[in-house]
Every structure is written in C-alpha cells, then in structure tokens.
Enzyme design. Structure first.
Site, mmCIF file in Angstrom:
data_model
loop_
_atom_site.group_PDB
_atom_site.id
_atom_site.type_symbol
_atom_site.label_atom_id
_atom_site.label_comp_id
_atom_site.label_asym_id
_atom_site.label_seq_id
_atom_site.Cartn_x
_atom_site.Cartn_y
_atom_site.Cartn_z
ATOM 1 N N LYS A 66 31.978 31.529 50.191
ATOM 2 C CA LYS A 66 30.958 31.232 51.206
ATOM 3 C C LYS A 66 29.963 32.367 51.418
ATOM 4 O O LYS A 66 28.860 32.143 51.920
ATOM 5 C CB LYS A 66 31.648 30.902 52.531
ATOM 6 C CG LYS A 66 32.362 29.566 52.558
ATOM 7 C CD LYS A 66 31.393 28.416 52.638
ATOM 8 C CE LYS A 66 32.088 27.102 52.912
ATOM 9 N NZ LYS A 66 31.131 25.980 53.039
ATOM 10 N N SER A 317 38.374 28.799 45.183
ATOM 11 C CA SER A 317 37.248 29.069 46.078
ATOM 12 C C SER A 317 37.575 29.959 47.266
ATOM 13 O O SER A 317 36.662 30.537 47.869
ATOM 14 C CB SER A 317 36.661 27.749 46.580
ATOM 15 O OG SER A 317 37.658 26.986 47.232
#
Length: 417
Positions: A66, A317
């Site tokens: 992110k 991720s």
C-alpha cells in the site's frame, strides 16, 4: 471465472490509468520505496510444475504494498490539499502507509478504521503519528464515516484503491517484476477493491501483452467476482474473513473497467485454504503473510491455477497479521496435518495404569504436551477413568503408528481433535 471481455471505449471509465501514469509514478516514488525481493519458492515450483517466484511486498517498511499508492497520491497533492489535512479509511495496511508517509512529509493525517481491526495494525498506525478513529464493524462503515468527516471539515481524502493516482502507484509493481523476472509468463495478484491488480495489469499488459494476469479473491467476500458477473460494482452483505486486507464489500468504480480490460481470470479461495497458505509460507518459505497477502499462494496450493511449464510470480501483498490469529492458524494447521492430536483414552483407575500407558506412547516417540483426567464424566465406570492427552507427532503416518500401538495394547480411545 474468465473475466477478460472486450468493451467499447465508451463503456470504460472516463479516466483510465495508463502505462505513462505508472511509469511516472515509479520515477516519483523510487527514492522512498524499496524494491522488494522476488524470491523463488522451490516447493511451489515443484507443486506448480514450473518456476514460481514470490514478490515479497510484505517486506516493505509498513509491511505491505500500500505504500506505493499512498505515497504516489501524497506526492501528487497540491500544497493547499496537504495543508487541509488528510483523511483515509482502511482495514489496516492503507492506514499504515498513509500514516507513515504523511508523517514523513509533515502532513497531518486522520485514519478511520473498523472496530474489528487487529490491534497490531491500529498500534502501528498510531506509532506513525496519525490520529486513529475506530468506527463501525466493517471497512464500509469506517469509509462512510471518514467521507462524512471530509465533507464537514473540507479535508483531503485518500482512497485505499479507487483513485487513479493510487492505482498508478500500486501498478509500479508491474515494471519492477519485469526487471527482476525476464521470462515471466503469469502473475497472480490478491484482489479486494481492485487497486493493486488493476495497476499491475495495465503495466504488464501494455509492456508485455502475452503475460497472463490472474486475480485471487476470498470466497467470503467476492466483491470483484460479483462486479464482473453483473458488469457493475455490487454491494455484498457483510461477512468476516481472515483476509481482512481484502475484505471489501463493493468493487471500485475506477478499478472495475481496468480489470475487465486487462485481467485474464479471477479465482476464489476459501478460509481454510487461506489459513493453510499462511502456515505454508511461515513454515516452508520462512516468511510471514497476512490472509490477504497469502491468497495467491492458496490458489496454487489448492490447484486453482494451471501453471505447468510456466514461470510465475505470486504477489505476497502484506505481512501484517495479528499474532493471536497466527497462533490459532498454526495450531489448526498442526491438527489438520496430524501433528497435534488429542486422544481420550479409557484406562483402569489403579496405580501404575498411567505409567503403562505413557510407556506405550513413549515407544513411538510421541511427545505429550497436555493431560486432563476425568472420573465423573465421559461415561466411565466407577473403577475406570478417562484421560485426555494432547500429543505432538510427526504427522498423520506417525499418528497411525501410535493408534495401532494403543489398539494392540488393548486401550479403548477416541480422537477428540
């Protein structure tokens, strides 16, 4: 579920992210965002029938990809937009990314998070200097509250996925993987609201159209799968999942058309499969992944994607998993593999009975980790007792050897877990 479908240009969203946007974002964020490793997994390569590499975004400063989108968005803001202060809504990873880079750039940030957010993510966000507001029981409720705050106080909102600058930032993973892996055939990407896979798919398909891009989403909240089916974002009922980082009830309006245009396929994995993949990454790959970060590996471990003869990259991720959840996943995985068993064994209630039992267990080199006696329950006779033994074995075959030895020795027992 095949998702690639041609659409007329007029049907696509009016402001599509382009390869140039992603390349500009990569140049913009490169001084502050590290190049994460793309490490080969020999075990996954064996299972898949071709080289498989793990793109370890869980090793970023705040533990997830992110940062790429959040920083790109922050660097694109005007001075006036920064001065108004930032507001973001997040289940955890976007929160930490905005908090960290806003603090580094001297910008005030307020992050709205669901009450159910793991404590580790809340604490990390606060440590980075942001003000945290816990609101609602889901990301969607936190999102609504944060947008209301923005309107009331004229602050600048940083969307976690449905923003062209955020998508472009996440897409920087695409060119980065091509630099690391020159013979790449397939890329597997976690999917929530779609910001990560949309950006990656634009970059990869524009640079090397033959590459397959496959998304993986939790079956507990298949918001992108529903959107692709209906061809518009669909609001799903609230549901719980260990993949909280992709627990999004409605797909993005900006991400959906990009996924429709560029992504080849989308598969679903369930909670048990995700838990297994977290344990696999921890034990076999020596890396910690949260549920959302492990869904791509889950798809491979459970044969949801055919990779035979191909070189593939799986995006891990994020790694911001709650340690209590991780402990439960480990214990559950050990039980499923037969490495942690609990037996209820009936035996006569007289001196030496327990010693004889433990002797049988010791001959099979099984380790007893917990015991519990019961005389008044489990339906045992007045002259008998029952004991629950929790034991560690080397696996299901080893447990089979123990069960055979107990049976041969005349013990009546049942497996509790």
């Amino acid at each position: 579920m095949s998702v690639a479908s041609p659409q007329a240009a007029g049907e696509l969203h009016s402001h599509m992210v382009t390869l140039n946007d992603i390349q500009d974002a990569l140049h913009r964020i490169r001084p502050s965002i590290g190049i994460s490793p793309a490490a080969q997994s020999h075990e996954l390569s064996r299972i898949a029938g071709g080289p498989v590499f793990l793109k370890l975004e869980n090793l970023q400063r705040t533990g997830a990809f992110k940062e790429r989108g959040a920083l790109n968005k922050l660097l694109m803001l005007s001075g006036e937009e920064r001065d108004r202060g930032l507001v973001a809504a997040s289940a955890g990873n976007h929160a930490q990314a905005v908090a960290y880079h806003a603090g580094r750039l001297g910008v005030k940030a307020e992050i709205w998070m669901p009450l159910t957010t793991p404590l580790a993510k809340v604490s990390a966000t606060r440590r980075h200097g942001a003000e945290v507001v816990l609101h609602g029981t889901s990301f969607d409720e936190a999102y609504v509250g944060s947008r209301k705050r923005c309107c009331e106080e004229q602050r600048t909102f940083i969307h976690p996925f449905d923003d062209v600058d955020v998508i472009a930032g996440q897409g920087t993973l695409g060119p980065e993987m091509l630099e690391q892996l020159r013979q790449l055939d397939t890329v597997i990407v976690p999917v929530g609201g779609g910001g990560l896979i949309a950006g990656i798919a634009v970059a990869l398909k524009e640079l090397r159209p033959r590459i397959r891009v496959i998304g993986v989403q939790t079956s507990s909240l298949p918001s992108m799968a529903a959107a692709l089916e209906e061809k518009i974002p669909v609001l799903l009922p609230q549901a719980s999942t260990i993949a909280d980082g992709i627990a999004v009830r409605v797909a993005g309006e900006k991400t959906l058309p990009l996924i429709q245009k560029y992504v080849d396929d989308l598969v679903l994995v369930d909670e048990e499969e995700i838990a297994n993949s977290i344990l696999f990454l921890l034990e076999r790959e020596k890396t910690v992944a949260e549920g959302a970060g492990a869904v791509g590996v889950a798809a491979l471990l459970h044969a949801k994607i055919d990779l035979k003869g191909q070189t593939a990259a799986v995006v891990v991720s994020g790694g911001n998993v709650d340690v209590t959840l991780l402990a439960r996943i480990i214990e559950r995985g050990l039980v499923k593999d037969g490495r942690l068993v609990r037996l209820r064994i009936h035996l006569p209630d007289h001196p030496g009975a327990l010693n004889r039992l433990t002797g049988v267990i010791a001959t099979k080199l099984v380790n007893i980790v917990e015991t519990s006696y019961e005389r008044a329950h489990y339906g045992v006779g007045l002259g008998d007792t029952a004991i629950d033994l929790t034991m560690e074995t080397r696996g299901s075959d080893h447990y089979g050897e123990l069960a055979f030895a107990l049976t041969e020795s005349g013990y009546d027992f049942e497996r509790v877990i």
